[in-house]
Design a protein around this motif. Structure first.
Motif, short mmCIF file in Angstrom:
data_model
loop_
_atom_site.label_atom_id
_atom_site.label_comp_id
_atom_site.label_asym_id
_atom_site.label_seq_id
_atom_site.Cartn_x
_atom_site.Cartn_y
_atom_site.Cartn_z
N GLY A 21 -20.58 -65.15 81.34
CA GLY A 21 -20.47 -66.27 82.14
C GLY A 21 -20.62 -67.78 81.38
N MET A 22 -21.41 -67.62 80.47
CA MET A 22 -21.63 -68.75 79.66
C MET A 22 -20.34 -69.29 78.74
SD MET A 22 -24.19 -70.35 80.89
CE MET A 22 -23.89 -71.88 79.79
N LEU A 23 -19.57 -67.99 78.37
CA LEU A 23 -18.28 -68.39 77.73
C LEU A 23 -17.26 -69.00 78.72
CD1 LEU A 23 -16.59 -68.03 75.22
CD2 LEU A 23 -15.97 -65.76 76.17
N ILE A 24 -17.27 -68.56 79.89
CA ILE A 24 -16.43 -69.17 80.85
C ILE A 24 -16.68 -70.50 81.15
CG2 ILE A 24 -15.63 -69.04 83.27
CD1 ILE A 24 -15.96 -66.09 83.21
N TRP A 25 -18.17 -70.64 81.32
CA TRP A 25 -18.84 -72.22 81.28
C TRP A 25 -18.22 -73.04 80.34
CZ3 TRP A 25 -21.71 -74.85 77.93
CH2 TRP A 25 -22.47 -75.98 78.45
N ALA A 26 -18.24 -72.64 78.97
CA ALA A 26 -17.75 -73.38 77.83
C ALA A 26 -16.36 -73.87 77.97
CB ALA A 26 -17.91 -72.64 76.48
N ILE A 27 -15.49 -72.91 78.27
CA ILE A 27 -14.23 -73.18 78.61
C ILE A 27 -13.84 -74.39 79.84
CG2 ILE A 27 -11.91 -72.43 79.63
CD1 ILE A 27 -12.63 -69.71 78.17
N LEU A 28 -14.64 -74.18 80.82
CA LEU A 28 -14.69 -75.17 82.12
C LEU A 28 -15.24 -76.48 81.40
CD1 LEU A 28 -15.81 -72.95 85.02
CD2 LEU A 28 -13.46 -73.60 84.47
N THR A 41 -30.64 -71.68 74.32
CA THR A 41 -29.47 -70.89 74.11
C THR A 41 -28.39 -70.93 75.19
OG1 THR A 41 -31.04 -69.11 73.05
CG2 THR A 41 -28.74 -68.44 73.61
N VAL A 42 -28.76 -70.98 76.26
CA VAL A 42 -27.82 -71.38 77.36
C VAL A 42 -26.85 -72.43 77.01
CG1 VAL A 42 -27.65 -72.11 79.90
CG2 VAL A 42 -29.06 -70.13 79.33
N ILE A 43 -27.52 -73.70 76.91
CA ILE A 43 -26.86 -74.94 76.72
C ILE A 43 -26.12 -74.97 75.18
CG2 ILE A 43 -28.56 -76.22 75.70
CD1 ILE A 43 -26.41 -77.26 78.77
N SER A 44 -26.43 -73.93 74.41
CA SER A 44 -25.86 -74.10 73.16
C SER A 44 -24.43 -73.58 73.30
CB SER A 44 -26.59 -73.15 71.98
OG SER A 44 -27.83 -73.72 71.84
N TYR A 45 -23.90 -73.19 74.12
CA TYR A 45 -22.65 -72.74 74.53
C TYR A 45 -21.62 -73.99 74.53
CZ TYR A 45 -22.87 -67.88 74.95
OH TYR A 45 -23.10 -66.67 74.69
N VAL A 46 -22.38 -75.20 74.82
CA VAL A 46 -21.72 -76.41 74.51
C VAL A 46 -20.84 -76.57 73.10
CG1 VAL A 46 -23.54 -77.70 73.55
CG2 VAL A 46 -21.56 -79.04 74.71
N TYR A 47 -21.31 -75.89 72.05
CA TYR A 47 -20.69 -75.83 70.63
C TYR A 47 -19.56 -75.11 70.87
CZ TYR A 47 -25.29 -77.00 69.24
OH TYR A 47 -26.67 -77.81 68.89
N LEU A 48 -19.10 -74.07 71.71
CA LEU A 48 -18.06 -73.42 71.67
C LEU A 48 -16.92 -74.49 72.83
CD1 LEU A 48 -18.68 -69.87 72.69
CD2 LEU A 48 -17.89 -70.65 70.56
N SER A 49 -17.61 -75.23 73.54
CA SER A 49 -16.92 -75.91 74.32
C SER A 49 -16.44 -77.31 73.60
CB SER A 49 -17.82 -76.68 75.34
OG SER A 49 -17.11 -77.53 76.24
N THR A 50 -17.20 -77.55 72.64
CA THR A 50 -16.67 -78.35 71.69
C THR A 50 -15.52 -77.93 70.73
OG1 THR A 50 -18.81 -79.53 71.31
CG2 THR A 50 -17.14 -79.95 69.88
#
Length: 303
Positions: A12-19, A249-258
């Protein structure tokens, strides 16, 4: 609230990063002549209203006065973050706001030390730092090569990033007390409703509401997109993951977002990646993989 599985939370957080990556570019498409506070208030209000039918169909327990106060605090943090994003985008690029946002996970870890102390905090610092360095290498640029962002948007969005960093650990802290048993739908609805009310009331006093006359059909379309995908979906996924994996850890998915922002930037402008960007992408991948693996190990130990 019944938690989702560990793997489902990460997917779910991977999808979050894309969005999130797509939302930076979508936010930049909205007319710059419209008051950013008004835009943010409308965005949060649209998102909350879309969750209202689901909320009415659910049998939820009445919200206490302490619960409403907790939602108001979280709503204020949301209002601060989104308002600062729109304001910063008036003076800097979407890529630069994404760069500043990479600091949020480390800020979240700092707040987590005080709000949610845990022995596993130290194990997250190194992989988060590696991913953060990679993310900064990917996107630290101004509107021209070698130019750093201007000071004003950095300060404005920096304040918003602090608010967002506090949001996740404080939300989990409230879920153990005043908001115990609240599901992601309820949390998202009330937090966004309060955030919208704060911003729209501010617009009444500041006069920002007058710029609503300049809203075009295209602007409303982008706002609806941001409301559904950039706000409603992302915060539902965020609350879905909080409690299953640690807030930092949840919010670290922002790195993938970047990383996704930078890839979109390459394709959008049809530019070949620089060596420093390739290095940054590799560091983001290594850091995130280590972070996910460490979070699985920590869960196994505490289970």
């Amino acid at each position: 609230m019944k938690n989702v599985g560990f793997a489902a939370a990460h997917w779910g957080m991977l999808i979050w990063a894309i969005l999130i990556a797509a939302s930076f570019f979508a936010a930049a498409q909205v007319s710059q002549s419209i008051d950013p506070i008004l835009l943010t208030g409308l965005r949060l209000l649209f998102s909350a209203l879309m969750f209202l039918p689901l909320l009415l169909l659910k049998n939820t327990s009445p919200i206490s006065g302490k619960g409403l106060l907790a939602h108001a605090v979280l709503g204020l943090l949301l209002a601060t973050y989104f308002g600062s994003l729109f304001e910063a985008l008036r003076y800097t690029s979407a890529v630069n706001t994404a760069t500043l946002y990479t600091l949020v996970p480390l800020m979240t870890l700092f707040f987590e030390v005080f709000l949610l102390p845990s022995p596993s905090l130290k194990t997250r610092l190194l992989p988060m730092s590696v991913a953060a360095i990679g993310a900064v290498l990917l996107t630290l640029k101004g509107s021209a090569p070698g130019q750093l962002p201007a000071l004003y948007p950095v300060l404005v969005f920096g304040a918003g990033c602090l608010a967002m960093a506090l949001y996740s650990p404080l939300s989990q802290r409230f879920k153990a007390t005043a908001l115990k048993g609240r599901d992601p739908v309820t949390m998202t609805f009330w937090n966004m409703l309060f955030g919208a009310l704060f911003l729209l009331v501010f617009c009444l006093f500041s006069g920002g509401w007058r710029s609503a006359l300049q809203l075009s059909t295209l602007d409303i379309g982008w706002l609806m997109y941001l409301a559904v995908f950039g706000t409603l979906a992302t915060f539902w996924l965020l609350h879905r993951a909080i409690g299953v994996i640690a807030p930092s850890t949840v919010i670290s998915y922002v790195y993938l977002s970047t990383l996704f922002v930078t890839v979109l930037h390459w394709f959008w402008l049809r530019q070949l990646p620089l060596m420093i960007e390739i290095l940054g992408a590799a560091l983001v991948g290594i850091g995130m993989l280590a972070l996910v693996l460490s979070s699985r190990n920590a869960r196994a130990v505490t289970a």
